[in-house]
Design an enzyme around this catalytic site. Structure first.
Site, PDB file in Angstrom:
ATOM      1  N   LYS A 287       8.431  41.609 -10.862  1.00 26.08           N
ATOM      2  CA  LYS A 287       9.379  42.391 -11.822  1.00 26.08           C
ATOM      3  C   LYS A 287       8.868  42.853 -12.926  1.00 26.08           C
ATOM      4  CE  LYS A 287      12.797  39.412  -9.743  1.00 26.08           C
ATOM      5  NZ  LYS A 287      13.302  37.801  -9.438  1.00 26.08           N
TER       6      LYS A 287
ATOM      7  N   VAL B 217      15.326  43.533 -10.396  1.00 23.60           N
ATOM      8  CA  VAL B 217      14.895  42.928 -11.419  1.00 23.60           C
ATOM      9  C   VAL B 217      15.807  42.313 -12.074  1.00 23.60           C
ATOM     10  CG1 VAL B 217      13.764  43.170 -13.624  1.00 23.60           C
ATOM     11  CG2 VAL B 217      13.330  44.537 -11.639  1.00 23.60           C
TER      12      VAL B 217
ATOM     13  N   GLU C 136      13.001  33.205  -2.532  1.00 30.73           N
ATOM     14  CA  GLU C 136      12.597  33.927  -1.586  1.00 30.73           C
ATOM     15  C   GLU C 136      12.319  33.354  -0.337  1.00 30.73           C
ATOM     16  OE1 GLU C 136      12.301  37.609  -2.156  1.00 30.73           O
ATOM     17  OE2 GLU C 136      13.278  36.728  -4.156  1.00 30.73           O
TER      18      GLU C 136
ATOM     19  N   GLY D 185      18.474  40.112 -11.021  1.00 29.25           N
ATOM     20  CA  GLY D 185      19.675  40.258 -10.267  1.00 29.25           C
ATOM     21  C   GLY D 185      20.640  41.030 -10.883  1.00 29.25           C
TER      22      GLY D 185
ATOM     23  N   GLY E 261      20.360  29.717  -2.419  1.00 26.02           N
ATOM     24  CA  GLY E 261      20.072  31.120  -2.068  1.00 26.02           C
ATOM     25  C   GLY E 261      19.324  31.940  -3.164  1.00 26.02           C
TER      26      GLY E 261
ATOM     27  N   ILE F 274      22.021  41.189 -13.764  1.00 22.04           N
ATOM     28  CA  ILE F 274      21.972  41.749 -15.231  1.00 22.04           C
ATOM     29  C   ILE F 274      21.451  43.151 -15.019  1.00 22.04           C
ATOM     30  CG2 ILE F 274      20.564  41.644 -17.460  1.00 22.04           C
ATOM     31  CD1 ILE F 274      19.678  38.826 -16.899  1.00 22.04           C
TER      32      ILE F 274
ATOM     33  N   GLY G  45      20.811  34.837  -6.623  1.00 24.34           N
ATOM     34  CA  GLY G  45      22.078  34.429  -5.901  1.00 24.34           C
ATOM     35  C   GLY G  45      22.899  35.428  -5.201  1.00 24.34           C
TER      36      GLY G  45
ATOM     37  N   GLU H  92      18.346  48.438  -9.021  1.00 23.92           N
ATOM     38  CA  GLU H  92      18.558  47.433 -10.341  1.00 23.92           C
ATOM     39  C   GLU H  92      18.726  45.866  -9.715  1.00 23.92           C
ATOM     40  OE1 GLU H  92      19.124  46.241 -13.405  1.00 23.92           O
ATOM     41  OE2 GLU H  92      20.029  48.210 -13.868  1.00 23.92           O
TER      42      GLU H  92
ATOM     43  N   ASP I  40       6.750  36.642  -7.739  1.00 28.09           N
ATOM     44  CA  ASP I  40       8.031  37.374  -7.751  1.00 28.09           C
ATOM     45  C   ASP I  40       8.047  37.832  -9.099  1.00 28.09           C
ATOM     46  OD1 ASP I  40      11.165  38.024  -6.880  1.00 28.09           O
ATOM     47  OD2 ASP I  40      11.164  36.798  -8.565  1.00 28.09           O
TER      48      ASP I  40
HETATM   49  N1  LIG Z   1      18.338  35.987  -3.063  1.00 26.25           N
HETATM   50  C1  LIG Z   1      18.403  36.610  -4.340  1.00 26.25           C
HETATM   51  O1  LIG Z   1      18.801  36.083  -5.191  1.00 26.25           O
HETATM   52  C2  LIG Z   1      17.886  37.842  -4.543  1.00 26.25           C
HETATM   53  C3  LIG Z   1      18.063  38.596  -5.769  1.00 26.25           C
HETATM   54  C4  LIG Z   1      17.606  39.922  -5.944  1.00 26.25           C
HETATM   55  C5  LIG Z   1      16.832  40.565  -4.959  1.00 26.25           C
HETATM   56  N2  LIG Z   1      16.546  39.926  -4.088  1.00 26.25           N
HETATM   57  C6  LIG Z   1      16.068  40.457  -2.630  1.00 26.25           C
HETATM   58  O2  LIG Z   1      16.793  40.832  -1.788  1.00 26.25           O
HETATM   59  C7  LIG Z   1      16.429  41.123  -0.555  1.00 26.25           C
HETATM   60  C8  LIG Z   1      17.196  40.197   0.397  1.00 26.25           C
HETATM   61  O3  LIG Z   1      17.273  38.859  -0.229  1.00 26.25           O
HETATM   62  P1  LIG Z   1      17.843  37.732   0.380  1.00 26.25           P
HETATM   63  O4  LIG Z   1      18.098  36.662  -0.692  1.00 26.25           O
HETATM   64  O5  LIG Z   1      19.276  38.232   0.923  1.00 26.25           O
HETATM   65  O6  LIG Z   1      16.937  37.461   1.822  1.00 26.25           O
HETATM   66  P2  LIG Z   1      17.484  36.531   2.864  1.00 26.25           P
HETATM   67  O7  LIG Z   1      16.092  36.194   3.745  1.00 26.25           O
HETATM   68  O8  LIG Z   1      18.618  35.824   2.967  1.00 26.25           O
HETATM   69  O9  LIG Z   1      17.937  37.891   3.681  1.00 26.25           O
HETATM   70  C9  LIG Z   1      17.270  38.967   4.442  1.00 26.25           C
HETATM   71  C10 LIG Z   1      17.857  39.004   5.818  1.00 26.25           C
HETATM   72  O10 LIG Z   1      17.258  40.207   6.476  1.00 26.25           O
HETATM   73  C11 LIG Z   1      16.942  40.019   7.880  1.00 26.25           C
HETATM   74  N3  LIG Z   1      15.704  40.666   8.232  1.00 26.25           N
HETATM   75  C12 LIG Z   1      14.390  40.428   7.887  1.00 26.25           C
HETATM   76  N4  LIG Z   1      13.842  41.402   8.775  1.00 26.25           N
HETATM   77  C13 LIG Z   1      14.548  42.213   9.320  1.00 26.25           C
HETATM   78  C14 LIG Z   1      14.507  43.115  10.556  1.00 26.25           C
HETATM   79  N5  LIG Z   1      13.299  43.638  10.748  1.00 26.25           N
HETATM   80  N6  LIG Z   1      15.636  43.708  11.119  1.00 26.25           N
HETATM   81  C15 LIG Z   1      16.739  43.255  10.860  1.00 26.25           C
HETATM   82  N7  LIG Z   1      17.180  42.023  10.001  1.00 26.25           N
HETATM   83  C16 LIG Z   1      16.073  41.604   9.241  1.00 26.25           C
HETATM   84  C17 LIG Z   1      16.827  38.569   7.822  1.00 26.25           C
HETATM   85  O11 LIG Z   1      16.771  38.018   8.920  1.00 26.25           O
HETATM   86  C18 LIG Z   1      17.735  38.066   6.895  1.00 26.25           C
HETATM   87  O12 LIG Z   1      19.058  37.584   7.376  1.00 26.25           O
HETATM   88  C19 LIG Z   1      14.772  40.690  -0.925  1.00 26.25           C
HETATM   89  O13 LIG Z   1      14.025  41.829  -1.089  1.00 26.25           O
HETATM   90  C20 LIG Z   1      15.129  39.985  -2.287  1.00 26.25           C
HETATM   91  O14 LIG Z   1      13.855  39.842  -2.659  1.00 26.25           O
HETATM   92  C21 LIG Z   1      17.273  38.586  -3.594  1.00 26.25           C
HETATM   93  N1  LIG Z   2      13.770  34.594  -5.685  1.00 27.07           N
HETATM   94  C1  LIG Z   2      14.249  35.485  -7.004  1.00 27.07           C
HETATM   95  C2  LIG Z   2      15.783  36.238  -6.564  1.00 27.07           C
HETATM   96  C3  LIG Z   2      15.998  37.169  -7.531  1.00 27.07           C
HETATM   97  O1  LIG Z   2      15.174  38.147  -7.570  1.00 27.07           O
HETATM   98  C4  LIG Z   2      14.387  34.583  -8.028  1.00 27.07           C
HETATM   99  O2  LIG Z   2      14.598  33.302  -8.017  1.00 27.07           O
HETATM  100  O3  LIG Z   2      15.041  35.349  -9.184  1.00 27.07           O
HETATM  101 NA    NA Z   3      19.293  43.748 -12.570  1.00 30.31          NA
END
Ligand SMILES: NC(=O)c1ccc[n+]([C@@H]2O[C@H](COP(=O)([O-])OP(=O)(O)OC[C@H]3O[C@@H](n4cnc5c(N)ncnc54)[C@H](O)[C@@H]3O)[C@@H](O)[C@H]2O)c1
Ligand SMILES: N[C@@H](CCO)C(=O)O
Ligand code: NA
Length: 432
Positions: free
Chosen positions: A203, A130, A188, A132, A185, A134, A304, A127, A199
């Site tokens: 989605k 896509v 990506e 975040g 935050g 929602i 976020g 969930e 991205d």
């Molecule tokens: N940030 C957002 O708003 C958001 C929203 C929805 C989905 N996502 C997804 O969630 C996931 C994480 O996003 P995020 O913003 O937290 O990213 P981020 O870069 O802040 O965190 C990822 C963490 O994983 C660690 N990492 C990467 N490879 C690793 C490995 N081989 N071993 C151990 N640690 C490792 C990195 O060092 C980092 O601390 C991504 O797939 C992203 O697309 C993020």
């Molecule tokens: N980088 C993505 C995170 C949420 O998936 C965004 O800005 O929407």
């Molecule tokens: Na969602």
């Protein structure tokens, strides 16, 4: 009470918030789940790296593989294709269910992962991938499963919505707004995935697969990002009563007698009165059109760490409940394959900006090109630059809906006219 061991992979923006919730809300979570959710460990690259949350040092490990092997539920929040893919397969192989927010991986290799999870009788939940926070995949997959979805249209990337909104409301520069989105935050790890539209494309492919019960490959998404959008585009849109949003549009329609699915991501002009025009900052919104339900809109924080952790934890609780109750855990495989339709088959509407010589016959020459391609004009605005040494004018046309191929051919033919100095912008329009 049963104990379920939870392994967390990655401790960045989202992972650190998930860890916080697992630790702080443990009592509530077990009351809702019927099992104790024990955070068994957090796989990180560097256990000593500074993090937003104070987390017990002893939870950190650099041995992700061993951590996965000990877990009932694996939460993958590292992002990227590898080693995320291998670790998820490893988890499935060990009989663990997986929760992930990794849309890039799901769009690239989701079908194979769902199949593996189904065959192993474990759950793969995503969930958070896509829009975040929602709840959108659950409603599409479950609540609307008795209906027929025809179109999904959404603002599904928080970073680009934040950038476009800042440019529109405060006159911010693209680069400054992007830097702020990164600081908050939303972006990506490599923000070209955000600003390039990839991205949102990932989605869009996930939404289309669920909405149309098919396997929609991300390589079939037509994708255009926001890097070419200028302050002038934003100002001109505003002047004409529009706002520019990056939309992902997934549609099912008939083309040449056969049903197909098209997914496209592109900057889009929306009337400022449109509900999606009111989606500001990093917020997301998804419109769903279904035969019986009609129009639905889902709105909330699309990016976020904290909001995304909400979606992750919702999946964790759902998965854990299923483990407590027993029974089949697998994901539903796509029930059929609906072919992907190329962008040329889509019907849309264009806004075309032209810099032209301000002279007799120019407008009729341009209008003739529209007529020759069977494209009907909805509105035309002219702004003359009378102080210029060579009298020039800006023409802005908005067309009625027409086949994409006819619209693209019209733009090409206009470019070839002698009276045209340049085509200053071409943007698709929705909601008119
Ligand atoms: N940030 C957002 O708003 C958001 C929203 C929805 C989905 N996502 C997804 O969630 C996931 C994480 O996003 P995020 O913003 O937290 O990213 P981020 O870069 O802040 O965190 C990822 C963490 O994983 C660690 N990492 C990467 N490879 C690793 C490995 N081989 N071993 C151990 N640690 C490792 C990195 O060092 C980092 O601390 C991504 O797939 C992203 O697309 C993020
Ligand atoms: N980088 C993505 C995170 C949420 O998936 C965004 O800005 O929407
Ligand atoms: Na969602």
């Amino acid at each position: 009470m049963k104990t379920l061991k939870v392994a967390l992979l990655g401790c960045g923006n989202v992972g650190s918030q998930v860890a916080r919730v697992l630790l702080d809300d443990a009592a509530d979570l077990s009351a809702r789940t019927g099992a104790r959710l024990e955070l068994a460990g957090i796989a990180v690259r560097n256990p000593d790296a500074p993090r937003g949350e104070e987390l017990p040092r002893e939870l950190f490990t650099t041995d992700a593989e061993a951590l996965v092997e000990s877990a009932d539920i694996v939460i993958e929040l590292m992002g990227g294709i590898e080693p995320a893919r291998t670790l998820i397969l490893h988890a499935i192989g060990h009989g663990a269910s997986v929760v992930t927010g990794n849309k890039a991986l799901l769009a690239a290799d989701g079908a194979a992962l769902y199949e593996k999870a189904d065959a192993a009788g474990v759950r793969l939940a995503y969930e958070a991938a896509v829009a975040g926070a929602i709840p959108i995949l659950g409603p599409i997959r479950d609540s609307l499963s008795g209906d027929r979805i025809t179109r999904v249209l959404g603002i599904v990337n928080g970073t680009t919505n934040y950038i476009l909104d800042q440019m529109d409301t405060t006159g911010a520069q693209f680069a400054d707004a992007l830097a702020e989105a990164q600081r908050l935050g939303y972006a990506e790890a490599d923000p070209t995935a955000d600003v390039g539209g990839h991205d949102a494309a990932a989605k869009g492919a996930i939404l289309a697969s669920l909405a149309f019960h098919t396997t929609f490959d991300m390589k079939n998404v037509s994708c255009e990002g926001i890097t070419d959008i200028t302050a002038q585009d934003i100002a001109a849109a505003k002047d004409a009563g529009f706002v520019i949003k990056l939309l992902a549009i997934a549609e099912k329609f008939e083309s040449d007698g056969a049903e197909g699915v098209s997914v496209r991501v592109h900057p889009t002009l929306l009337p400022r009165t449109h509900p999606l025009a009111a989606v500001h900052g990093a917020f997301n919104a998804v419109f769903v059109e279904a035969e019986n339900a009609g129009e639905l809109m889902f709105y909330g924080q699309g990016a976020g760490g904290t909001p995304t952790a909400s979606a992750v934890m919702g999946d964790v609780v759902t998965v854990a409940r299923r483990m407590v109750l027993g029974g089949h855990m697998g994901v539903e495989a796509a029930s059929g394959h609906v072919p992907a339709l190329p962008l040329e088959k889509v019907t849309t509407s264009y806004s075309i900006g032209l810099d032209v010589a301000d002279a007799p016959g120019v407008l009729s020459a341009v209008a003739q090109v529209f007529a020759d391609h069977g494209v009907s004009i909805e509105t035309m605005r002219q702004t003359s630059h009378t102080d210029a040494a060579n009298a020039s004018a800006e023409l802005r046309f908005v067309t009625h809906r027409a086949p994409e191929a006819a619209l693209a051919a019209t733009v090409e033919a206009i470019k070839g006219l002698d009276v045209i100095n340049s085509v200053t912008s071409v943007l698709r329009v929705e909601g008119v």
